[in-house]
Write a protein that holds these residues in place. Structure first.
Motif, PDB file in Angstrom:
ATOM      1  N   TRP A  33      68.231  58.775  10.282  1.00  0.00           N
ATOM      2  CA  TRP A  33      66.794  58.511  10.451  1.00  0.00           C
ATOM      3  C   TRP A  33      66.451  57.052  10.155  1.00  0.00           C
ATOM      4  O   TRP A  33      65.569  56.480  10.785  1.00  0.00           O
ATOM      5  N   ARG A  36      67.477  55.248  13.365  1.00  0.00           N
ATOM      6  CA  ARG A  36      66.560  55.599  14.452  1.00  0.00           C
ATOM      7  C   ARG A  36      65.229  54.867  14.289  1.00  0.00           C
ATOM      8  O   ARG A  36      64.752  54.231  15.221  1.00  0.00           O
ATOM      9  N   VAL A  50      62.468  54.557   5.202  1.00  0.00           N
ATOM     10  CA  VAL A  50      62.968  55.929   5.099  1.00  0.00           C
ATOM     11  C   VAL A  50      63.663  56.079   3.751  1.00  0.00           C
ATOM     12  O   VAL A  50      64.715  55.484   3.525  1.00  0.00           O
ATOM     13  N   ILE A  77      64.388  66.503   9.484  1.00  0.00           N
ATOM     14  CA  ILE A  77      63.816  65.314  10.108  1.00  0.00           C
ATOM     15  C   ILE A  77      63.040  64.560   9.041  1.00  0.00           C
ATOM     16  O   ILE A  77      62.625  65.141   8.029  1.00  0.00           O
ATOM     17  N   TYR A  78      62.870  63.286   9.284  1.00  0.00           N
ATOM     18  CA  TYR A  78      62.006  62.506   8.416  1.00  0.00           C
ATOM     19  C   TYR A  78      60.756  62.174   9.204  1.00  0.00           C
ATOM     20  O   TYR A  78      60.817  61.567  10.274  1.00  0.00           O
ATOM     21  N   TRP A 125      60.421  64.427   4.165  1.00  0.00           N
ATOM     22  CA  TRP A 125      61.560  65.190   4.660  1.00  0.00           C
ATOM     23  C   TRP A 125      61.133  66.614   4.960  1.00  0.00           C
ATOM     24  O   TRP A 125      60.547  67.287   4.112  1.00  0.00           O
ATOM     25  N   ALA A 167      66.092  64.428  17.998  1.00  0.00           N
ATOM     26  CA  ALA A 167      67.292  64.621  17.181  1.00  0.00           C
ATOM     27  C   ALA A 167      68.195  65.695  17.790  1.00  0.00           C
ATOM     28  O   ALA A 167      69.425  65.579  17.751  1.00  0.00           O
TER      29      ALA A 167
END
Length: 194
Positions: A33, A36, A50, A77-78, A125, A167
């Motif tokens: 993450w 990304r 993040v 996922i964040y 999160w 993702a």
């Protein structure tokens, strides 16, 4: 020089995807993450921090369930706070310009005139259902809300769906609902008027 930078970003991103597929750990999830959002955030002119994934290995590995009790794979996922409201959807559109153009509620959901609002604004999160095919078919929204309340789940929002679907594409080669067999219900988002 620019081409070299794109190549390096692509290689870094592919490395984090490979690591994530090999070892699904808080460390590889965080690295994925961070990479990304560093790459796509730069495209939109925003710096998204993040933090370390604070879920344990056991919490990450614990399956989610669908109505009827069948287990589902969950993925982390964040969701940065910057993406949780209407301006966040517009920012998401700048980060991922290829996603613009899907009509929803007679407005482009990632465009400045978006009519999408959130029912809740949880960020950080988040663990989401990681199935390519929507898991709770043949249910009503009320049934899903009741089930979510009983499980301690939140109804998924458009922004969460987009990030989790991206993702999914990285890890499985497919977006959520790809192929048109199902449509996910996103009870955590609303269009103006309903």
């Amino acid at each position: 020089m620019y081409s070299s930078s794109l190549q390096q970003n692509s290689e870094r991103r592919m490395e984090t995807i490979r690591a994530l597929k090999e070892h699904y750990t808080p460390e590889t999830i965080t690295a994925y993450w961070r990479t990304r959002f560093e790459i796509e955030g730069a495209r939109a002119g925003v710096d998204i921090a993040v933090p370390e994934c604070d879920w344990t290995h056991g919490e990450i590995a614990r399956p989610m369930v669908r109505i009827g009790g069948r287990e589902l794979e969950g993925r982390m996922i964040y969701l940065p706070k910057e993406l949780t409201d209407k301006p966040g959807l517009v920012l998401l559109g700048r980060m991922y310009p290829g996603l613009k153009g899907e009509k929803s509620e007679e407005s482009y959901t990632l465009e400045k005139d978006t009519q999408v609002t959130n029912v809740h604004d949880t960020y950080g999160w988040i663990k989401v259902e990681a199935t390519g095919v929507a898991p709770n078919r043949d249910t009503t929204e009320e049934q899903l809300r009741t089930f979510a309340d009983e499980q301690g789940y939140l109804m998924q929002r458009e922004v969460v769906y987009v990030l989790a679907s991206l993702a999914s594409k990285d890890s499985t080669g497919k977006f959520f609902d790809e192929g048109g067999r199902t449509w996910s219900r996103l009870g955590g988002s609303r269009g103006e008027g309903g």
